[in-house]
Design a protein around this motif. Structure first.
Motif, short mmCIF file in Angstrom:
data_model
loop_
_atom_site.label_atom_id
_atom_site.label_comp_id
_atom_site.label_asym_id
_atom_site.label_seq_id
_atom_site.Cartn_x
_atom_site.Cartn_y
_atom_site.Cartn_z
N ARG A 139 -50.61 4.99 17.30
CA ARG A 139 -49.40 4.28 16.85
C ARG A 139 -48.13 5.00 17.25
NH1 ARG A 139 -48.85 2.42 10.86
NH2 ARG A 139 -47.00 1.57 11.85
N TRP A 179 -55.84 6.94 14.90
CA TRP A 179 -54.98 5.77 14.66
C TRP A 179 -53.52 6.17 14.59
CZ3 TRP A 179 -53.12 1.39 15.05
CH2 TRP A 179 -52.34 0.76 14.09
N TYR A 198 -57.41 -1.03 18.19
CA TYR A 198 -58.14 0.18 17.79
C TYR A 198 -59.32 -0.17 16.89
CZ TYR A 198 -58.74 5.02 16.13
OH TYR A 198 -59.24 6.27 15.83
N ALA A 199 -59.11 -1.09 15.95
CA ALA A 199 -60.19 -1.48 15.04
C ALA A 199 -61.34 -2.12 15.80
CB ALA A 199 -59.65 -2.45 13.98
N ARG A 209 -50.78 -5.60 19.67
CA ARG A 209 -50.93 -5.07 18.31
C ARG A 209 -52.00 -3.97 18.33
NH1 ARG A 209 -52.31 -9.78 14.50
NH2 ARG A 209 -52.11 -8.11 12.94
N ARG A 210 -51.57 -2.76 18.12
CA ARG A 210 -52.47 -1.63 18.28
C ARG A 210 -53.54 -1.54 17.19
NH1 ARG A 210 -49.04 3.21 21.19
NH2 ARG A 210 -47.78 1.84 22.52
N GLY A 211 -53.23 -2.09 16.01
CA GLY A 211 -54.20 -2.08 14.94
C GLY A 211 -55.47 -2.83 15.30
#
Length: 245
Positions: free
Chosen positions: A241, A237, A100-101, A95-97
């Motif tokens: 994505r 971001w 990155y977060a 899960r890239r979110g």
């Protein structure tokens, strides 16, 4: 993986990569070293000049420390684009979110902590050389300037990290941002006047002035700098994505 586990993994990356950890330490060392050198030699030379601004002048070395802050943001993010490291990271955290977060949170937190320590230490160190011209933390705007300087360094690191995510090249970002911070604001300032006030470094440094001139106040200037950083982070971001690892 839970978000706390992702945060922990990003913390391990930062402290285990020499280039990333070294650039973070350089923020402190470069700023303090420049402060000691400048204030020990010429600190009192123009202190009684009618146009002197003791609070803003106290942060002279921040002009060099901000380059180290940019380097930290670049190295922390560009390490993901070396030797296929991003594929491994995304295999562990698909899960890239959250990935990155967590990276931005760790990077920003470390940059903020280092920036605050650097700002207060640099201010106090410089004033120790000023003799009768010294100002303290009780000087109007001094605490605000120290806190703002720490935030400013963190924002520059985040600005660089977001741009690195977009360009995927640490070299390209450094070649773009270093001249942008050191040269462009002065060139544009001479040509376009007040437009330069809204560039990230000029706007962010309004927090260092006891009585800022121009259209931006101390906190509104820092807010403009934060907007620049937020824009590059959002662009990063989007790029993360939309692109393949």
């Amino acid at each position: 993986m839970s978000f706390s586990a992702v945060l922990h993994s990003e913390w391990i990356k930062v402290k285990s990569l020499r280039g990333t950890a070294g650039s973070l330490i350089a923020v402190l060392l470069v700023t303090l070293g420049t402060t000691a050198l400048a204030f020990a030699t010429i600190g009192q030379a123009e202190a009684d000049d009618p146009g002197a601004e003791p609070l803003y002048d106290a942060f002279y070395a921040l002009n060099f420390g901000q380059i180290a802050a940019i380097s930290f943001g670049v190295t922390a993010m560009s390490s993901e684009y070396l030797n296929g490291a991003l594929r491994i990271s995304l295999a562990a955290v698909p899960r890239r979110g959250p990935f990155y977060a967590a990276k931005i949170a760790v990077l920003g937190g470390l940059a903020l902590a280092t920036g605050l320590v650097t700002a207060f230490a640099s201010f106090l160190l410089g004033q120790s050389f000023m003799g009768p011209y010294a100002i303290g933390l009780d000087h109007p705007g001094a605490v605000r300037a120290c806190v703002g300087a720490g935030i400013y360094l963190a924002l520059l690191a985040l600005f660089a990290a977001g741009l690195t995510t977009v360009l995927r090249s640490g070299v390209a970002v450094l070649c773009t941002l270093v001249p942008f911070v050191l040269i462009v604001p002065f060139v544009i300032g001479d040509v376009a006047g007040s437009v330069a006030e809204f560039l990230p470094d000029r706007a962010g440094q309004q927090i260092l002035h006891a009585h800022p001139a121009g259209h931006l106040g101390p906190w509104t200037g820092l807010a403009v700098c934060a907007a620049w950083s937020a824009a590059t982070l959002l662009a990063g971001w989007w790029a993360l994505r939309r692109r393949d690892a």
